[in-house]
Write a protein that holds these residues in place. Structure first.
Motif, short mmCIF file in Angstrom:
data_model
loop_
_atom_site.label_atom_id
_atom_site.label_comp_id
_atom_site.label_asym_id
_atom_site.label_seq_id
_atom_site.Cartn_x
_atom_site.Cartn_y
_atom_site.Cartn_z
N VAL A 82 24.33 40.76 24.00
CA VAL A 82 25.07 39.57 23.59
C VAL A 82 26.44 39.61 24.28
O VAL A 82 27.02 40.67 24.44
CB VAL A 82 25.25 39.58 22.05
CG1 VAL A 82 26.27 38.56 21.60
CG2 VAL A 82 23.90 39.34 21.36
N GLU A 83 26.89 38.44 24.70
CA GLU A 83 28.20 38.39 25.36
C GLU A 83 29.30 38.28 24.30
O GLU A 83 29.49 37.23 23.71
CB GLU A 83 28.24 37.17 26.29
CG GLU A 83 29.33 37.21 27.34
CD GLU A 83 29.12 38.32 28.36
OE1 GLU A 83 30.02 39.15 28.48
OE2 GLU A 83 28.07 38.34 29.04
N ALA A 84 30.00 39.38 24.06
CA ALA A 84 31.12 39.34 23.11
C ALA A 84 32.37 38.91 23.88
O ALA A 84 32.33 38.76 25.09
CB ALA A 84 31.33 40.71 22.48
N SER A 85 33.47 38.73 23.15
CA SER A 85 34.65 38.18 23.81
C SER A 85 35.17 39.09 24.91
O SER A 85 35.68 38.62 25.92
CB SER A 85 35.74 37.93 22.77
OG SER A 85 36.04 39.15 22.12
N ASP A 86 35.05 40.41 24.75
CA ASP A 86 35.62 41.31 25.74
C ASP A 86 34.59 41.84 26.72
O ASP A 86 34.91 42.08 27.89
CB ASP A 86 36.31 42.48 25.04
CG ASP A 86 35.34 43.29 24.19
OD1 ASP A 86 34.42 42.67 23.61
OD2 ASP A 86 35.50 44.51 24.09
N ALA A 87 33.36 42.02 26.29
CA ALA A 87 32.36 42.65 27.15
C ALA A 87 30.99 42.42 26.55
O ALA A 87 30.88 42.07 25.37
CB ALA A 87 32.64 44.15 27.22
N PRO A 88 29.94 42.60 27.34
CA PRO A 88 28.61 42.50 26.73
C PRO A 88 28.37 43.67 25.77
O PRO A 88 28.87 44.77 26.00
CB PRO A 88 27.66 42.57 27.93
CG PRO A 88 28.45 43.05 29.08
CD PRO A 88 29.89 42.80 28.79
N VAL A 89 27.64 43.41 24.70
CA VAL A 89 27.34 44.44 23.72
C VAL A 89 25.83 44.40 23.43
O VAL A 89 25.26 43.31 23.35
CB VAL A 89 28.11 44.20 22.40
CG1 VAL A 89 27.71 45.21 21.34
CG2 VAL A 89 29.61 44.27 22.64
N GLY A 90 25.22 45.56 23.33
CA GLY A 90 23.79 45.61 23.05
C GLY A 90 23.52 45.83 21.57
O GLY A 90 24.25 46.56 20.90
N PHE A 91 22.48 45.18 21.07
CA PHE A 91 22.05 45.41 19.69
C PHE A 91 20.65 46.00 19.72
O PHE A 91 19.74 45.40 20.29
CB PHE A 91 22.03 44.10 18.90
CG PHE A 91 23.40 43.58 18.56
CD1 PHE A 91 24.04 44.02 17.41
CD2 PHE A 91 24.03 42.67 19.37
CE1 PHE A 91 25.32 43.55 17.08
CE2 PHE A 91 25.30 42.20 19.06
CZ PHE A 91 25.94 42.65 17.91
N LEU A 92 20.51 47.15 19.11
CA LEU A 92 19.21 47.81 19.08
C LEU A 92 18.41 47.27 17.89
O LEU A 92 18.89 47.29 16.75
CB LEU A 92 19.41 49.32 18.95
CG LEU A 92 18.17 50.18 18.91
CD1 LEU A 92 17.39 50.07 20.21
CD2 LEU A 92 18.56 51.64 18.65
N VAL A 93 17.21 46.72 18.17
CA VAL A 93 16.37 46.19 17.10
C VAL A 93 14.97 46.79 17.22
O VAL A 93 14.60 47.33 18.25
CB VAL A 93 16.29 44.65 17.14
CG1 VAL A 93 17.68 44.04 17.01
CG2 VAL A 93 15.62 44.16 18.42
N ASP A 94 14.16 46.67 16.15
CA ASP A 94 12.83 47.28 16.14
C ASP A 94 11.90 46.61 17.14
O ASP A 94 11.13 47.25 17.82
CB ASP A 94 12.20 47.16 14.75
CG ASP A 94 12.87 48.09 13.76
OD1 ASP A 94 13.79 48.83 14.18
OD2 ASP A 94 12.48 48.07 12.59
N GLU A 95 12.02 45.28 17.21
CA GLU A 95 11.08 44.55 18.04
C GLU A 95 11.55 43.10 18.16
O GLU A 95 12.08 42.54 17.21
CB GLU A 95 9.69 44.65 17.37
CG GLU A 95 8.86 43.44 17.38
CD GLU A 95 7.51 43.63 16.70
OE1 GLU A 95 7.42 44.37 15.68
OE2 GLU A 95 6.55 43.03 17.18
N VAL A 96 11.42 42.53 19.36
CA VAL A 96 11.73 41.12 19.52
C VAL A 96 10.41 40.37 19.39
O VAL A 96 9.46 40.64 20.12
CB VAL A 96 12.39 40.83 20.87
CG1 VAL A 96 12.47 39.33 21.13
CG2 VAL A 96 13.79 41.43 20.92
N THR A 97 10.33 39.43 18.46
CA THR A 97 9.05 38.79 18.21
C THR A 97 8.81 37.59 19.11
O THR A 97 7.80 37.50 19.78
CB THR A 97 8.90 38.38 16.73
OG1 THR A 97 10.11 37.78 16.29
CG2 THR A 97 8.60 39.59 15.89
#
Lengths: 164, 649
Positions: A82-97
């Motif tokens: 996800v593009e946050a205001s300062d830098a991209p940030v990753g979110f770890l999730v179980d699965e993208v449906t």
């Protein structure tokens, strides 16, 4: 572009049995899990950093962030960047449906009782889609609200920090 | 009529060009202060000012045009000996330049430009000199002559006329210029046609000549003379399209403009590229470097000679690209140094001191990141020189020194570092003063002070909160001290040294790496994770037998050649359980930061390597013990240990 008035596209994902979604306009890309380098003494919900085309991107474990039971990642685990205001940030999730289109009228404000497991501030709405209940999360809110919590074991607490 | 063009597209161009001209103005004005009779300096300033005025006019920045105009009038008056460049006049000019600087910044940020009519009045008053009839007359004569010249080629009301513009060979954006010209002309004339046509201009073809056929209306002459004042226009003529161009009225003849004649030297073909683009390019290259090592690894394990050949080729090309990209990021020290003469002058003036300022070695190149971050430290040292170093005039006279103090910045290349020396010929370091101050601040005891060597006393200057001047003045205040200078420089992998001799002056030496993006580091492992430690903080590496580790109260220590070093176990620091294998050896890096030294116990030392430094985002920036990361050839990340914060913990 959306054609129907008020309909939006969402990236739906799972944490355990629950289904969540981010507004697709906030999602930059989705990766299968790759090597994540642990950063000691960082807040517990930060899984570590990953190499995104030569940049160091912080990865947040949404399970830990939402205080759900920890789970090792596997084949179906994904990192949603996800593009946050300062830098991209990753979110770890179980699965993208899937990527789902949800008309605005299928999305309701947060009823008090739903916000049991996770704090309701992040929740942008609850969507009812056939027999599914999808909690729409605002990832930027998640980052914003992650300002002060536990420093990890190992001596010093790390103090508060800018959340974005 | 020309189609509506968006001038904001050109405001970037305006900002860069104005800044260049303002820099010239500032530098030349400082020179003029010491050589008030040198008319060629005034000429240079006049031209720069005139260019700014012309450009601002084109962009419709009326406030800037007015101010530049007033400044130009004042310079004109100085050139014509109507006004002498006295101190007051110089001050007014500097004020005007500062205001212009601010306006240009407003343009850059897309803000409204503040009115400065007061300043315009002040400049006008200065230009007219003190009430004196002779001067006034001369000025009005000048104006009248100018107006007359402007009016000369009076065009008939609906007569068709042509405007011919020849761009200089250095003109980088002829199409941008042509559009602006069309727009300006469109305001005061009915455009019939142009060569090249608007569409052709739109295609951004490169062209040198531009002819517009039009039906002029009121105000036409003013616009043509403004076009003549634009940068990059070499020649402007106005006349009837029926007659040969040689018969047209010359508004501007390029060959007569000395500025153009001088720069008519061979021109390097250059392209301006935004720094963000170069940063992106460097990121891509780092990625390429990693992909390269994967490819090479694969190729060698496959015993396929043609694959091997390709991978060797790509390997070589990648190294070349990497070196070139790093080379492109290098900029001249001049970029920061240009601001210092003015600053030193202002501070000195403020304190009633006279200072001559010499800069040498401004052509040395450093990575942009390094340049960005040494600006403040150098500025602080310069303030220190003026503030603490250079004596007031009276004191200098007593010691037989020149009235005017001397401050020099000399940059030079030293093997793999750049050395920047900032020296003054002032009173030198007052060791007794430092001692007194340190004792009174409780930093040291009187006994300690008495037994301290000069070198150790100098080191006290770098302690935070230390300032030997009792009265915190406007310049040296703000709580910023030499401690911050040292910290900034050390963060860049450099170091600071002071040397001084009493009564003869002080020299600050800054040792800096050429590039920040790549540093030398030692790779180590802690709990199966690889970390990098900048070589700059490592004194040596060593292996101790477990028996050599002693316990003093709760702290572990080791002794190395008599020196007692506290042991910091990195596993414990990171909250990782100690390794269970009973290796009776302990790998240690002796590290130092500021005055502190310690032995970092790590699992393994893996070797020395150059690394590309990457920053962590806000969420991790404040994590103790880590200052950034790098990507290794394998694609894996190695975090960079922040020794300063580890020692501070």
């Amino acid at each position: 572009m959306t054609h129907e008035k008020g309909a939006g596209q969402y990236v739906a994902f799972k944490l355990g049995l629950e289904e969540f979604a981010f507004d697709i306009s906030m999602v930059r890309e989705i990766f299968p899990t790759q090597e994540i380098t642990k950063v000691h003494r960082s807040p517990t919900h930060i899984e570590g950093v990953m190499n995104l085309r030569g940049k160091l991107v912080t990865v947040i474990d949404l399970r830990k962030r939402f205080k759900l039971k920890a789970k090792d990642f596997d084949e179906s685990s994904r990192i949603i960047v996800v593009e946050a205001s300062d830098a991209p940030v990753g979110f770890l999730v179980d699965e993208v449906t899937e990527v789902v289109r949800m008309p605005a009228d299928s999305i309701e404000a947060v009823p008090e009782y739903v916000a049991q497991e996770i704090e309701s501030e992040y929740v942008a709405g609850i969507a009812k889609l056939d027999d599914r209940l999808i909690t729409i999360i605002d990832p930027l809110k998640v980052l914003e609200l992650s300002t002060d919590d536990e420093g990890q074991k190992g001596g010093m607490s790390y103090g508060d920090r800018a959340g974005g | 009529m020309p189609k509506e063009i968006d001038l904001s597209k050109y405001s970037k161009l305006f900002v860069t060009e104005s800044r260049e001209n303002l820099r010239t103005l500032n530098e030349t004005m400082i020179k003029l202060e010491t050589k008030p009779k040198d008319k060629s300096l005034v000429e240079v300033m006049f031209r720069a000012c005139h260019t700014i005025k012309g450009m601002a006019g084109m962009m419709n920045f009326k406030v800037i045009t007015d101010l530049a105009h007033a400044l130009e009038d004042l310079l004109n008056a100085i050139r014509d000996d109507v006004v002498k460049p006295t101190e007051d006049v110089a001050e007014t000019i500097f004020k005007g330049l500062d205001a212009l600087e601010g306006m240009v910044a407003s343009v850059e940020n897309g803000e409204d430009i503040d009115e400065t009519s007061g300043l315009v009045v002040e400049l006008r008053a200065a230009a007219s000199g003190k009430p004196g009839k002779k001067r006034k007359k001369k000025r009005s004569e000048l104006v009248a002559a100018k107006e007359k010249a402007d009016k000369e080629p009076e065009p008939g009301a609906t007569r068709v006329s042509s405007v011919y513009v020849k761009f200089g060979r250095r003109c980088a954006f002829p199409s941008a210029r042509a559009f602006v010209i069309l727009k300006e002309l469109g305001k005061v004339a009915n455009i019939v046609s142009s060569v090249p046509s608007e569409d052709e201009i739109d295609m951004e073809h490169v062209f040198e000549e531009f002819t517009v056929t039009l039906e002029p209306e009121k105000g036409f002459d003013e616009v043509t003379s403004r076009i003549a004042a634009m940068p990059d226009t070499d020649e402007v003529r106005v006349g009837s399209p029926d007659k040969p161009r040689n018969d047209w009225t010359v508004v501007l003849d390029g060959t007569a403009r000395p500025a153009k004649a001088i720069v008519d030297a061979p021109v390097a073909q250059t392209v301006k590229v935004g720094m963000d683009k170069l940063d992106e390019l460097l990121d891509d290259v780092s990625e390429l470097v990693i992909a390269r090592s994967r490819l090479v690894e694969r190729a060698t394990s496959h015993e396929d000679s043609s694959l091997d050949e390709i991978s060797t080729h790509i390997d070589k090309l990648t190294s070349e690209i990497q070196a070139k990209v790093l080379g492109i990021r290098m900029i001249q020290l001049e970029a920061v140094m240009a601001r210092f003469p003015r600053m030193v002058r202002d501070i000195a003036k403020n304190q009633g001191k006279q200072v001559e300022f010499i800069v040498d070695g401004g052509n040395i190149e450093l990575d942009r990141t390094v340049i960005d971050r040494i600006n403040d430290p150098i500025m602080h040292i310069l303030r220190n020189c003026v503030d603490h170093g250079i004596e007031p005039e009276g004191e200098r006279a007593e010691t037989g020194k020149r009235k005017r103090g001397l401050i020099r910045i000399v940059a030079s290349k030293q093997q793999d570092h750049v050395l920047i020396e900032i020296s003054d010929d002032g009173r030198g370091i007052d060791y007794e003063g430092i001692k007194r101050k340190a004792v009174s601040k409780g930093l040291i005891t009187q006994d300690q002070g008495d037994s301290m060597l000069a070198r150790d006393l100098l080191d006290l200057l770098f302690r935070s909160g230390f300032s030997t001047k009792d009265d915190v003045s406007e310049v040296s205040g703000r709580g910023v001290g030499l401690d911050v200078v040292r910290k900034n420089v050390e963060e860049l992998g450099g170091s600071v040294m002071i040397s001084s001799s009493e009564g003869a002056g002080t020299t600050f030496s800054l040792w800096l790496p050429f590039t920040l993006a790549i540093i030398d580091a030692m790779l180590i492992s802690i709990a199966d994770q690889t970390y990098a430690v900048p070589m700059g903080v490592i004194a040596e590496s060593h292996r101790f037998d477990s028996g050599e580790i002693k316990q003093i109260r709760t702290r572990e220590i080791v002794q190395l050649r008599g020196e007692v070093l506290p042991v910091i176990r990195m596993r414990a620091f990171f909250g990782i359980p100690e390794a269970s294998d009973d290796d009776d050896k302990m790998s240690v890096l002796v590290v130092q930061s500021r005055e502190r030294r310690a032995a970092l116990a790590v699992d393994d030392l893996m070797g020395h390597q150059q690394i590309v430094v990457k920053s962590l985002d806000n969420r991790l920036r404040r994590v103790r013990g880590i200052s950034g990361g790098t990507i290794l050839g394998s694609g894996k990340i190695a975090l960079i240990l922040d020794v300063d914060s580890i020692l501070g913990a």
